[in-house]
Design a protein around this motif. Sequence first.
Motif, mmCIF file in Angstrom:
data_model
loop_
_atom_site.group_PDB
_atom_site.id
_atom_site.type_symbol
_atom_site.label_atom_id
_atom_site.label_comp_id
_atom_site.label_asym_id
_atom_site.label_seq_id
_atom_site.Cartn_x
_atom_site.Cartn_y
_atom_site.Cartn_z
ATOM 1 N N ARG A 4 0.826 -1.185 0.000
ATOM 2 C CA ARG A 4 0.000 0.000 0.000
ATOM 3 C C ARG A 4 0.869 1.246 0.000
ATOM 4 O O ARG A 4 1.850 1.361 0.729
ATOM 5 C CB ARG A 4 -0.909 0.043 1.225
ATOM 6 N N ASN A 23 0.170 5.726 -0.809
ATOM 7 C CA ASN A 23 -0.680 6.804 -1.297
ATOM 8 C C ASN A 23 0.082 7.816 -2.129
ATOM 9 O O ASN A 23 -0.417 8.915 -2.371
ATOM 10 C CB ASN A 23 -1.357 7.513 -0.115
ATOM 11 N N ARG A 70 -4.389 11.241 3.161
ATOM 12 C CA ARG A 70 -5.833 11.033 3.018
ATOM 13 C C ARG A 70 -6.461 10.902 4.409
ATOM 14 O O ARG A 70 -6.036 10.071 5.216
ATOM 15 C CB ARG A 70 -6.076 9.762 2.201
ATOM 16 N N THR A 86 -10.286 10.526 6.350
ATOM 17 C CA THR A 86 -11.709 10.245 6.136
ATOM 18 C C THR A 86 -12.445 10.246 7.465
ATOM 19 O O THR A 86 -12.096 9.494 8.384
ATOM 20 C CB THR A 86 -11.906 8.884 5.439
ATOM 21 N N GLU A 108 -4.548 8.158 6.503
ATOM 22 C CA GLU A 108 -3.642 7.325 5.717
ATOM 23 C C GLU A 108 -2.487 8.197 5.229
ATOM 24 O O GLU A 108 -2.682 9.122 4.428
ATOM 25 C CB GLU A 108 -4.376 6.703 4.537
ATOM 26 N N VAL A 114 -1.412 3.826 8.772
ATOM 27 C CA VAL A 114 -2.829 4.094 9.033
ATOM 28 C C VAL A 114 -3.007 4.418 10.505
ATOM 29 O O VAL A 114 -2.570 3.657 11.378
ATOM 30 C CB VAL A 114 -3.707 2.876 8.646
ATOM 31 N N TYR A 149 -14.680 -0.435 5.669
ATOM 32 C CA TYR A 149 -13.987 0.673 5.008
ATOM 33 C C TYR A 149 -12.491 0.393 4.908
ATOM 34 O O TYR A 149 -11.869 0.586 3.859
ATOM 35 C CB TYR A 149 -14.222 1.988 5.749
ATOM 36 N N LEU A 150 -11.904 -0.050 6.025
ATOM 37 C CA LEU A 150 -10.465 -0.323 6.015
ATOM 38 C C LEU A 150 -10.132 -1.428 5.016
ATOM 39 O O LEU A 150 -9.144 -1.323 4.266
ATOM 40 C CB LEU A 150 -9.999 -0.701 7.419
ATOM 41 N N HIS A 175 -11.867 -2.244 2.400
ATOM 42 C CA HIS A 175 -12.102 -1.676 1.071
ATOM 43 C C HIS A 175 -10.884 -0.893 0.595
ATOM 44 O O HIS A 175 -10.564 -0.883 -0.606
ATOM 45 C CB HIS A 175 -13.342 -0.775 1.130
ATOM 46 N N ARG A 176 -10.201 -0.254 1.525
ATOM 47 C CA ARG A 176 -9.014 0.505 1.178
ATOM 48 C C ARG A 176 -7.766 -0.369 1.115
ATOM 49 O O ARG A 176 -6.662 0.133 0.900
ATOM 50 C CB ARG A 176 -8.795 1.614 2.216
ATOM 51 N N THR A 226 -14.113 12.695 2.922
ATOM 52 C CA THR A 226 -12.705 12.388 2.688
ATOM 53 C C THR A 226 -11.956 13.634 2.230
ATOM 54 O O THR A 226 -12.388 14.332 1.299
ATOM 55 C CB THR A 226 -12.558 11.283 1.631
ATOM 56 N N ARG A 277 -8.232 14.959 0.803
ATOM 57 C CA ARG A 277 -7.026 14.477 0.121
ATOM 58 C C ARG A 277 -6.076 15.654 -0.037
ATOM 59 O O ARG A 277 -6.350 16.608 -0.769
ATOM 60 C CB ARG A 277 -7.394 13.870 -1.223
#
Length: 825
Positions: free
Chosen positions: A559, A561, A566, A568, A581, A587, A608-609, A611-612, A800, A802
């Motif tokens: 992972r 970014n 990010r 949320t 993130e 995280v 959610y976690l 999904h990311r 969210t 960014r």
Amino acid sequence: MTPVPPPPWHEFVRGPLVPVALAASFGLIADRYAGISLPTELVVAVAGLVGWFVGRNRNAEFATLCLWGGIAGLAAAHHHTYRHGFPPDDIGRVVESHPVLVRVRGLVDETPVVHHSTPGHGFGPTRRMDRAVTILAVTEVRDESDVWQPASGRLRLSVEQIVGHADRGAFEAIRVGDEVEVTGQLSRPSPPGNPGEWAYAEHLLDERIRGELRVAKAEDAVTRLDEGGRRFAVLTRLQSFFTNRIDDSFPPREAALARALLLGDGSAMDRTEWDAFARTGVIHVLAISGQHLVILAGFVWWSLRIYGVRRRRGTLLVMGLVVGYAVLTGLRPSATRAAVMVVAACGGLLLRRPVLTANTFALAWLVVLMWNPTDPFTSGCQLSFVSVFVLIWGATRWFAPKPLTPPELILAETRSVPEKVLRGLARILYVAFGITVVLTLTNAPLVMLRQNVVPPVGVLVGPPLVLLTAVALLAGFLLLIVGPIPPLASVTGWCLSLCDELVKFADELPGGSVYVPTPALGWVVGFYGLLAAFVLLADRRIAFALLAWSVLGLIGLPRTNGDEFRVTFLAVGHGGCTVMETPDGRVLLYDVGTMAGPDAVRRIVAPYLWHRGISRVDEVFLSHADLDHFNGLGELLRRFPVGQVTMTPSFALKPTHEVADVLDAVQRRHVPTRVASAGDRFTAGDVAFEVLHPPREGPDGTENERSLVLRVTYHRHSMLLTGDLEKSGAQRLLGLPPAACDVLMAPHHGSRSALPPELVRWSSPGLVVASRGYRADPAIRPADAAGVPVWDTFTAGAITFRSNPTGLTAEAFRTGERIVVRHGR
């Protein structure tokens, strides 16, 4: 020399219903995901059928293709009409997004299921509620002029009652088919508020339900007008009779398991009990499935043969019993599949004609999608058909005993009886555990996609659980039919008790179940495509490709970014959970809790976690020791490794058992802790954290006044996280030098009293975010925030931010709104 059997694809080529089932499946997928209009689907269906009729005597290949296209069009139209075709008077056409008080009449369309609140849950809501749920087929609705108007459609009716309330049993007299009048709050099912969250409204739409009717108290709000209709009388009485017989034969714990196992009624089991079976990968032993029907059919068949019942009469009895049991337990897709295949096999016996298993398999699929074209998109249906496909055309071939050579036959004859028995038992264990391994690996991608868990322990406990539940099924069936004979009740109870203890043991084993991020849908589709090719073609080269594909999907990519930070703010209702993130892949969470209880972690935070693609949380900041800010930590620790928990100086001093329990959970999992106070500074890569409040001691007052205030900075952008800061704590913060930020978390869930204009002027935010639920204080407005835009998670869903070198953007998940937030100063 023993002839080599042909590969399985030969059988599928010979089955005339196989291409029909494939064409229908293509039509379902096209309608669901391609957004094709109903007129287009009907045109395709008519054109295909006409082309087949005209060309069937001229060009057989062309006519066959037309027929398949016509079937695909019909299946797509069937799915579209089932899911979106509603009459003009359907109640769903007048449902609003906000709750409206209404009075409706209708028929109870499903057996009411009571979801009991988990007793003694230390982190649950302040008022424990039992909730009775059923489906109401609407017949009339009271209009604004106080006149009853004809109506149609289906509503999900839920009646909530406080545990221990004197009137909590008022709804228990309602049965399937009863005509009732209900006064309650009608609203449209809410769409997901967060990425990765279960699409509850879409699930209800699959059941042709477009509205929810909520009742806070059954007394006077749900009134029976007439007793059950004739179409439900026999079924209702049978279900009630069998339920009462089970409840009278077992203590409560075993009775709950017996009702789930024998009748498919899991209402007596609470969420924690179901979760234990799901985490260990053995939920199928309780859910009504093909296993139940096959055991029932086999037992009845051999019993009838032993007692000399003629083959024809026995076959008819087996057919009737299997179909009746499938109907009694709700015609679930897996039970329907098994019933169709058993009936087809019995039909072959009656007609003295061979039955092609592949054709029967395709027929079962077609029956399921004709009965309910949305069922093929449910995980239970998919797991059932995938498992049976691999079991019949793969595992039976892979684990078939090899023919013995002449020397081996001679050697076998010389073995003693005990040695033969031991070898036979070893063979049974080998096959049982081997098949369990195969099915676990087969189902793993779907289970990962739907439940985000891999249960290695299921391989260990699966075979003994299947054996125990098989015995419990047979004894339980006999008990339901002949009555509560003590030996039958004892055998069933012992088996269910052993199942329960075995699942508890497996659930507590370290590494028994592993939670994983959501795999890519493309990888899952590719896996099952390669698996089907391997089973059908029996080619080892495909096996290597399948193995490589599996390894590729499981390894994944690290992972990162890039250059983006990010943040949320999740929509968890009245509570808080902010996910940060960092660009280097770390995280961090600020709070994890809600007034609704820790179940929000299972429903919202964890999905959610995953999904990311997140499988680890590096740090959790707990703003203060109020339950709605930390009661999800225990469930988070169960699902994710956590690197560190940071709390305020007064957090551990709050004398409540909830605080003690969460600290104990942190200690048991050996998670390091640290205390943060004003002046502390932390970093996570290029992201900086400055603690502005509270000091090491004080201020006096409630925990809200000692909330952890973090100033989070990345390059030129910053945000202020405030928890429930108020009163003396807010005054102390305002006494510090002004700290300009781009984003301000509104203290205390957006309560107007907790966001004084002085705080807005002190922080000069570009956007204010409030994490609130529907019943929270009235939302602050831009006017209350000195003209600064205000977003709240109840309206916007997850919000969210960014941050990257080019600027800071904000995006609302539910509304889709996106803005550029001004640069920090």
